[in-house]
Design a protein around this motif. Structure first.
Motif, short mmCIF file in Angstrom:
data_model
loop_
_atom_site.label_atom_id
_atom_site.label_comp_id
_atom_site.label_asym_id
_atom_site.label_seq_id
_atom_site.Cartn_x
_atom_site.Cartn_y
_atom_site.Cartn_z
N ASN A 125 -8.61 1.26 -1.12
CA ASN A 125 -8.76 -0.16 -0.84
C ASN A 125 -10.00 -0.75 -1.51
O ASN A 125 -9.96 -1.83 -2.07
CB ASN A 125 -8.82 -0.42 0.67
CG ASN A 125 -7.46 -0.32 1.32
OD1 ASN A 125 -6.46 -0.54 0.68
ND2 ASN A 125 -7.44 0.03 2.58
N GLU A 177 -9.57 8.50 2.33
CA GLU A 177 -8.88 8.31 1.05
C GLU A 177 -8.35 6.88 0.94
O GLU A 177 -8.44 6.25 -0.10
CB GLU A 177 -7.70 9.27 0.87
CG GLU A 177 -8.05 10.73 1.00
CD GLU A 177 -8.07 11.21 2.45
OE1 GLU A 177 -7.06 11.08 3.16
OE2 GLU A 177 -9.13 11.71 2.86
N LEU A 178 -7.79 6.36 2.01
CA LEU A 178 -7.25 5.00 1.99
C LEU A 178 -8.38 3.99 1.86
O LEU A 178 -8.25 3.01 1.13
CB LEU A 178 -6.42 4.72 3.25
CG LEU A 178 -5.76 3.35 3.31
CD1 LEU A 178 -4.85 3.12 2.11
CD2 LEU A 178 -4.97 3.21 4.59
N LEU A 216 0.80 -1.22 0.00
CA LEU A 216 0.00 0.00 0.00
C LEU A 216 0.83 1.27 0.00
O LEU A 216 0.42 2.27 -0.55
CB LEU A 216 -0.92 0.02 1.23
CG LEU A 216 -1.97 -1.08 1.32
CD1 LEU A 216 -2.67 -1.02 2.66
CD2 LEU A 216 -2.96 -0.93 0.18
N CYS A 217 1.99 1.22 0.64
CA CYS A 217 2.78 2.44 0.83
C CYS A 217 4.21 2.02 1.15
O CYS A 217 4.44 1.00 1.79
CB CYS A 217 2.18 3.22 2.00
SG CYS A 217 3.02 4.73 2.44
N THR A 257 -9.19 3.97 9.24
CA THR A 257 -8.32 4.49 8.17
C THR A 257 -8.86 5.83 7.70
O THR A 257 -10.04 6.15 7.90
CB THR A 257 -8.27 3.54 6.96
OG1 THR A 257 -9.58 3.41 6.42
CG2 THR A 257 -7.72 2.18 7.33
#
Length: 99
Positions: A94, A89-90, A36-37, A86
């Motif tokens: 997802n 935006e995340l 994810l990051c 979360t």
């Protein structure tokens, strides 16, 4: 989910030599939807990856193929956690990737 800290075991000049291979490895796993990051730590002594939920054994198998790990230039420190909240935006990212 997991936070993976890549702790450097070699000088940054040696790490930098393998960065193109490491970036290609990251890209492969971003494209597969596992990561994810990621990014370099501000203290310049390692990197961090945040992953999607998966079995720990699968993550360990992925990490074993990291060119920096194959060259024994990093140590992976894995922290498992369960995201209970979360940023919106995340959550949208997802949902889009899952659908």
């Amino acid at each position: 989910m997991f936070i993976v800290r890549l702790a450097y075991k070699a000088p940054t000049e040696e790490i930098d030599y393998l960065l193109p291979d490491h970036i290609a490895w990251l890209t492969k796993h971003y494209d597969a939807g596992y990561f994810l990051c990621s990014g370099r730590q501000t203290v310049q002594d390692g990197r961090v990856i945040i992953t999607r939920p998966m079995p720990l054994a699968k993550l360990e198998a992925l990490l074993a193929t990291d060119p920096l790990a194959v060259a024994r230039m990093v140590r992976h420190e894995v922290i498992e956690f369960q995201a209970t909240r979360t940023a919106p935006e995340l959550a949208r990212v997802n949902e889009a990737l899952a659908g």
